[in-house]
Scaffold this motif. Structure first.
Motif, PDB file in Angstrom:
ATOM      1  N   VAL A  50       4.770  30.236  -8.296  1.00  0.00           N
ATOM      2  CA  VAL A  50       4.482  29.019  -8.752  1.00  0.00           C
ATOM      3  C   VAL A  50       4.296  28.625 -10.419  1.00  0.00           C
ATOM      4  CG1 VAL A  50       1.816  29.422  -7.210  1.00  0.00           C
ATOM      5  CG2 VAL A  50       1.503  29.820  -9.542  1.00  0.00           C
ATOM      6  N   CYS A  51       4.668  27.294 -10.542  1.00  0.00           N
ATOM      7  CA  CYS A  51       4.343  27.023 -11.393  1.00  0.00           C
ATOM      8  C   CYS A  51       3.825  27.404 -12.278  1.00  0.00           C
ATOM      9  CB  CYS A  51       5.264  25.268 -11.639  1.00  0.00           C
ATOM     10  SG  CYS A  51       5.559  24.534 -12.712  1.00  0.00           S
ATOM     11  N   VAL A  52       3.537  27.461 -14.007  1.00  0.00           N
ATOM     12  CA  VAL A  52       2.429  27.472 -14.784  1.00  0.00           C
ATOM     13  C   VAL A  52       1.795  26.211 -14.181  1.00  0.00           C
ATOM     14  CG1 VAL A  52       3.598  29.658 -16.526  1.00  0.00           C
ATOM     15  CG2 VAL A  52       3.547  26.551 -16.945  1.00  0.00           C
ATOM     16  N   THR A  53       2.254  25.371 -14.271  1.00  0.00           N
ATOM     17  CA  THR A  53       1.547  24.122 -13.948  1.00  0.00           C
ATOM     18  C   THR A  53       0.821  23.401 -12.797  1.00  0.00           C
ATOM     19  OG1 THR A  53       3.336  22.385 -13.407  1.00  0.00           O
ATOM     20  CG2 THR A  53       2.639  22.558 -15.644  1.00  0.00           C
TER      21      THR A  53
ATOM     22  N   GLN B  35       8.260  18.875 -18.373  1.00  0.00           N
ATOM     23  CA  GLN B  35       6.886  20.051 -17.409  1.00  0.00           C
ATOM     24  C   GLN B  35       6.890  19.639 -16.194  1.00  0.00           C
ATOM     25  OE1 GLN B  35       4.661  21.731 -19.573  1.00  0.00           O
ATOM     26  NE2 GLN B  35       5.604  20.529 -20.975  1.00  0.00           N
ATOM     27  N   GLU B  36       8.494  20.271 -15.412  1.00  0.00           N
ATOM     28  CA  GLU B  36       8.158  20.689 -13.969  1.00  0.00           C
ATOM     29  C   GLU B  36       8.507  21.334 -14.163  1.00  0.00           C
ATOM     30  OE1 GLU B  36      12.294  18.294 -11.991  1.00  0.00           O
ATOM     31  OE2 GLU B  36      11.129  16.850 -12.948  1.00  0.00           O
ATOM     32  N   VAL B  37       9.486  21.618 -13.223  1.00  0.00           N
ATOM     33  CA  VAL B  37       8.590  23.583 -12.752  1.00  0.00           C
ATOM     34  C   VAL B  37      10.541  23.920 -13.427  1.00  0.00           C
ATOM     35  CG1 VAL B  37       9.719  23.188 -10.725  1.00  0.00           C
ATOM     36  CG2 VAL B  37       8.190  25.628 -11.375  1.00  0.00           C
TER      37      VAL B  37
ATOM     38  N   THR C 257       8.183  37.980  -1.853  1.00  0.00           N
ATOM     39  CA  THR C 257       7.762  36.962  -1.961  1.00  0.00           C
ATOM     40  C   THR C 257       7.456  36.291  -0.255  1.00  0.00           C
ATOM     41  OG1 THR C 257       8.678  36.473  -4.406  1.00  0.00           O
ATOM     42  CG2 THR C 257       8.595  34.832  -2.611  1.00  0.00           C
ATOM     43  N   VAL C 258       6.563  35.725  -0.051  1.00  0.00           N
ATOM     44  CA  VAL C 258       6.119  34.865   1.281  1.00  0.00           C
ATOM     45  C   VAL C 258       6.219  33.076   0.991  1.00  0.00           C
ATOM     46  CG1 VAL C 258       4.603  37.180   2.299  1.00  0.00           C
ATOM     47  CG2 VAL C 258       3.659  35.402   0.442  1.00  0.00           C
ATOM     48  N   ALA C 259       5.893  32.768  -0.336  1.00  0.00           N
ATOM     49  CA  ALA C 259       5.981  31.494  -0.370  1.00  0.00           C
ATOM     50  C   ALA C 259       6.091  30.796  -2.587  1.00  0.00           C
ATOM     51  CB  ALA C 259       4.572  30.865   0.075  1.00  0.00           C
ATOM     52  N   ILE C 260       6.728  30.165  -2.208  1.00  0.00           N
ATOM     53  CA  ILE C 260       6.938  29.199  -3.248  1.00  0.00           C
ATOM     54  C   ILE C 260       6.310  28.101  -3.408  1.00  0.00           C
ATOM     55  CG2 ILE C 260       8.767  30.697  -4.229  1.00  0.00           C
ATOM     56  CD1 ILE C 260      10.784  28.141  -3.534  1.00  0.00           C
ATOM     57  N   VAL C 261       5.763  27.252  -4.335  1.00  0.00           N
ATOM     58  CA  VAL C 261       4.673  26.364  -4.621  1.00  0.00           C
ATOM     59  C   VAL C 261       5.862  25.358  -5.874  1.00  0.00           C
ATOM     60  CG1 VAL C 261       2.889  25.661  -5.323  1.00  0.00           C
ATOM     61  CG2 VAL C 261       2.991  27.582  -3.897  1.00  0.00           C
ATOM     62  N   GLY C 262       5.285  23.717  -5.267  1.00  0.00           N
ATOM     63  CA  GLY C 262       5.532  22.617  -5.991  1.00  0.00           C
ATOM     64  C   GLY C 262       4.527  21.998  -5.810  1.00  0.00           C
ATOM     65  N   SER C 263       4.305  20.673  -7.271  1.00  0.00           N
ATOM     66  CA  SER C 263       3.075  19.784  -6.847  1.00  0.00           C
ATOM     67  C   SER C 263       3.642  18.390  -7.129  1.00  0.00           C
ATOM     68  CB  SER C 263       2.311  20.041  -8.480  1.00  0.00           C
ATOM     69  OG  SER C 263       2.046  21.670  -8.703  1.00  0.00           O
TER      70      SER C 263
END
Length: 376
Positions: free
Chosen positions: A48-51, A76-78, A91-97
């Motif tokens: 995930v991103c720190v944000t 502040q974008e990943v 790794t099972v998943a990555i995340v974006g917002s």
């Protein structure tokens, strides 16, 4: 209805949960269980991103996942290069917002999709905050920096909260899956219990039906035209305030005001403490801003009422900057002092302080003695 908002394919399905946190937890459980069942992963991680929302850390704690944090780029974008470096065989998943809570930026979901497809991992898009704004932005006349929904081929789950800008009652969120096969990994089954076969789709066993009905009613009441209009007002005001902040000497935007959040801090060398601005704005007209950290900044999450008062907020912000510059000592305590002190404390001390805070929050008042009862 929500699946149509997010361009769900014919195979798409979902679940109703009690909020964005539960939706995120259930998505991460699904990815963990899928990784274990299909790839034999026993030490899973998510990137995930720190944000990204703190609920991903909560999911990691609940489900024994390693939560790897990618840094951000300037807006502040990943950072996609950093994401790639953190992905491995576990790794099972990555995340974006879309958008992220702190600074309002929409991550580059199409590029995250390319990574997810390349490495064969899931991609969750957290639309909990902007869930009833982002799908209507183009119809309201606004461009999006990136696509975000199931039209992006690598997106496998999306979380969206009607209880925010969908104007539904608190306790309503929707978790969407690209396929029912992935949704099955969210479920819990206990088939040999003495009380019978037990099966639940999400965390709750007993589930209130009233909030589901009220959410449906809110969506029917507002309709597509209503949501387009509220999007026009809220996103328009957000971008207006963002442009005004860029023009105020001494202030600097943090991230991009893509949807409904505008964040800023004092420009380096300006001598303006953003936390001091919080206290000055509260003094002027009771404005209540969210305080951010790492790096220090503040944000305003716009609602319909604040959108209608965008010009007033801009004028008050300019006045607050003048007040802080005129008397920096006066505003050096309060929020500025609290966060300044906290930033110098070890994490263990802050955690212990948080425990005390939560203990106080959950205290129940002692019952008064019954009439005529003897004093202890």
């Amino acid at each position: 209805m929500v699946l149509r908002m997010y361009s769900g394919p014919a195979t798409a399905c979902g679940a109703f949960t009690t909020g964005g946190t539960e939706s995120i937890l259930m998505a991460m459980k699904a990815y963990r269980d899928k990784g274990r069942a299909e790839r034999g992963i026993t030490e899973p991680n998510i990137v995930v991103c720190v944000t990204a929302h703190a609920a991903f850390d909560k999911a990691a704690q609940y489900f024994n996942l390693e939560c790897r944090k990618a840094r951000t780029t300037g807006p502040q974008e990943v950072d996609l290069v950093h994401v790639r470096s953190l992905i491995d065989a576990n790794t099972v998943a990555i995340v974006g917002s879309a958008c992220q809570y702190a600074h309002g930026t929409i991550d580059n979901i199409p590029k995250l999709s390319e990574l997810a497809l390349s490495y064969g991992v899931g991609l969750h898009v957290d639309c909990c905050l902007g869930g009833f704004l982002v799908p209507f932005m183009r119809a309201a006349g606004f461009e999006l920096p990136h696509e975000y929904d199931f039209r992006v081929p690598g997106v496998t789950t999306i979380s969206c909260d009607p209880h925010k800008y969908g104007f539904a009652p608190k306790g309503s969120s929707v978790l969407m899956f690209r396929t029912p096969e992935l949704r099955h990994y969210m479920y819990t089954f206990v088939t040999e219990w003495t009380g019978g076969i037990y099966a639940t789709p999400s965390i709750l066993g007993s589930r209130p039906g009233g909030v589901v009905a009220a959410t449906w009613a809110a969506m029917i009441h507002h309709g597509e035209a209503g949501y387009i209009e509220t999007t026009r007002q809220i996103v328009g005001a957000t971008r207006k305030i963002g442009a005004a902040i860029e023009a105020i000497d001494g202030l600097e935007l943090m991230g991009r005001p893509d949807v409904c959040v505008v964040a800023w801090h004092g420009k380096p060398g300006s001598g303006i403490n953003c936390y001091s601005l919080c206290d000055a704005l509260k003094e002027i007209r009771g404005w209540d801003l969210a305080t951010l950290q790492r790096p220090a900044s503040v944000h305003l999450a716009l609602t319909l009422p604040t959108s209608a008062n965008a010009d007033l907020f801009i004028a008050d912000l300019k006045e607050a900057v003048a007040m802080v510059r005129a008397d920096p000592v006066k505003y050096s305590g309060g929020t500025a002092g609290l966060y300044g002190t906290a930033s110098k404390m070890p994490a263990s001390f802050v955690e212990e302080s948080a425990k005390v805070f939560l203990d106080v929050m959950t205290l129940a008042a002692e019952e008064e003695s019954a009439p005529g009862a003897a004093a202890a």
